[in-house]
Design a protein around this motif. Structure first.
Motif, mmCIF file in Angstrom:
data_model
loop_
_atom_site.group_PDB
_atom_site.id
_atom_site.type_symbol
_atom_site.label_atom_id
_atom_site.label_comp_id
_atom_site.label_asym_id
_atom_site.label_seq_id
_atom_site.Cartn_x
_atom_site.Cartn_y
_atom_site.Cartn_z
ATOM 1 N N PRO A 57 0.839 -1.213 0.000
ATOM 2 C CA PRO A 57 0.000 0.000 0.000
ATOM 3 C C PRO A 57 0.871 1.260 0.000
ATOM 4 O O PRO A 57 1.922 1.288 0.661
ATOM 5 N N PRO A 58 0.461 2.296 -0.728
ATOM 6 C CA PRO A 58 1.270 3.517 -0.858
ATOM 7 C C PRO A 58 1.783 4.065 0.470
ATOM 8 O O PRO A 58 2.943 4.461 0.568
ATOM 9 N N ALA A 59 0.932 4.054 1.496
ATOM 10 C CA ALA A 59 1.356 4.642 2.774
ATOM 11 C C ALA A 59 2.505 3.856 3.405
ATOM 12 O O ALA A 59 3.273 4.406 4.199
ATOM 13 N N GLU A 60 2.605 2.565 3.064
ATOM 14 C CA GLU A 60 3.648 1.724 3.674
ATOM 15 C C GLU A 60 4.906 1.617 2.814
ATOM 16 O O GLU A 60 5.914 1.058 3.241
ATOM 17 N N MET A 61 4.834 2.133 1.576
ATOM 18 C CA MET A 61 5.944 1.933 0.634
ATOM 19 C C MET A 61 7.270 2.549 1.110
ATOM 20 O O MET A 61 8.324 1.900 0.983
ATOM 21 N N PRO A 62 7.272 3.768 1.667
ATOM 22 C CA PRO A 62 8.576 4.323 2.085
ATOM 23 C C PRO A 62 9.285 3.438 3.117
ATOM 24 O O PRO A 62 10.475 3.154 2.986
ATOM 25 N N ARG A 63 8.544 2.982 4.132
ATOM 26 C CA ARG A 63 9.173 2.121 5.140
ATOM 27 C C ARG A 63 9.622 0.801 4.508
ATOM 28 O O ARG A 63 10.732 0.321 4.727
ATOM 29 N N SER A 64 8.750 0.233 3.676
ATOM 30 C CA SER A 64 9.057 -1.044 3.049
ATOM 31 C C SER A 64 10.300 -0.926 2.136
ATOM 32 O O SER A 64 11.190 -1.780 2.152
ATOM 33 N N HIS A 69 16.258 -1.934 1.427
ATOM 34 C CA HIS A 69 17.642 -1.490 1.198
ATOM 35 C C HIS A 69 18.493 -1.580 2.471
ATOM 36 O O HIS A 69 19.667 -1.947 2.401
ATOM 37 N N TRP A 70 17.894 -1.290 3.634
ATOM 38 C CA TRP A 70 18.658 -1.419 4.879
ATOM 39 C C TRP A 70 18.987 -2.887 5.121
ATOM 40 O O TRP A 70 20.067 -3.218 5.605
ATOM 41 N N GLY A 71 18.047 -3.774 4.756
ATOM 42 C CA GLY A 71 18.293 -5.214 4.908
ATOM 43 C C GLY A 71 19.437 -5.663 4.001
ATOM 44 O O GLY A 71 20.302 -6.447 4.402
ATOM 45 N N GLN A 72 19.435 -5.123 2.788
ATOM 46 C CA GLN A 72 20.511 -5.483 1.850
ATOM 47 C C GLN A 72 21.865 -5.013 2.397
ATOM 48 O O GLN A 72 22.858 -5.736 2.324
#
Ligand SMILES: CC(C)(COP(=O)(O)OP(=O)(O)OC[C@H]1O[C@@H](n2cnc3c(N)ncnc32)[C@H](O)[C@@H]1OP(=O)(O)O)[C@@H](O)C(=O)NCCC(=O)NCCS
Length: 221
Positions: A57-64, A69-72
């Motif tokens: 969902p758009p509202a969750e995209m920035p965190r996701s 990338h932080w996981g990578q």
């Protein structure tokens, strides 16, 4: 000057070829990449990715997007690393070109994957960024093989692969969102690469090579 790239050279990598620039995803690029993804990557009834992250969902995209990338970054190691690089074309952020490996020092093989925001598709950018990452892997990272894959119903991705010189390497059956789908595997050797018209330059290469375990043996001797 010490920066985050001192800790993780992936963040300081900058590959340039004519209008194409591939850059390590620093924190300032995470929200712009999320906005690009929310603007749309594919039709609602089609899923090109193994993990359907584009349906976030758009509202969750920035965190996701950030967590991906932080996981990578957190998982980056000589034994297993992934480099999902932000793609700029003529200075505009347009999408992501990735390359990932396991046991790279032994296998010298890497897998590519990519996406562009919809408004930037169909203009040759997907082909150019793939040509650039493949040339980078072969010329700058000593790769001997690059693999990729796309669902058989993804003609744009398969066309890009063909134009870059990849050849078919067998099919697999996969479950895609609970339905059976054919995954076409493809492979590219250095001599097969159809090169981009512009030469590439890579900033941060010495540090990046060292971070993936290349050149360490030379330094020790
Ligand atoms: C795959 C992707 C990165 C390609 O980028 P792009 O910039 O659109 O690709 P290009 O413009 O360089 O080339 C696309 C080619 O596909 C062809 N193509 C596109 N749609 C097609 C269709 N329905 N049937 C046949 N060919 C098609 C185009 O004609 C073009 O080939 P050509 O230059 O020989 O005419 C981009 O479309 C994308 O992000 N798609 C959604 C995400 C995705 O599928 N990622 C890959 C997962 S494996």
């Amino acid at each position: 000057m010490m920066t985050a790239a001192t800790a993780l050279p992936l963040l300081g990598l900058r590959i340039t070829a004519g209008p194409v620039e591939l850059r390590g995803v620093t924190d300032d690029l995470i929200v712009p990449l999320a906005e690009l993804a929310v603007a749309g990557i594919h039709d609602a009834d089609f899923m090109p990715f193994y993990t359907p992250w584009s349906l976030t969902p758009p509202a969750e995209m920035p965190r996701s997007m950030g967590q991906f990338h932080w996981g990578q970054r957190a998982r980056f190691s000589v034994a297993s690393w992934g480099a999902d690089l932000a793609v700029f074309y003529d200075g505009d952020l347009v999408g992501v070109q990735g390359i990932s490996t396991h046991d790279y020092l032994i296998t010298r093989t890497a897998e590519t994957g990519s996406w562009l925001s919809r408004r930037h598709q169909g203009k040759g950018i997907g082909t150019a960024m793939r040509q650039v990452i493949c040339a980078f892997a072969f010329d700058c990272l000593d790769a001997q093989e690059i693999t990729s894959a796309a669902y058989a119903d993804n003609p744009a991705s398969l066309a890009v692969s063909r134009k870059c010189g990849y050849t078919e390497n067998g099919c697999e059956l996969r479950s895609r969102m609970g339905k059976r789908a054919i995954l076409q595997r493809i492979v590219l050797k250095p001599a097969g690469l159809v090169r981009y018209e512009h030469e590439l330059t890579a900033e941060g290469l010495v540090e990046f090579r060292r971070s993936i375990g290349l050149d360490l043996a030379d330094e020790a001797s």
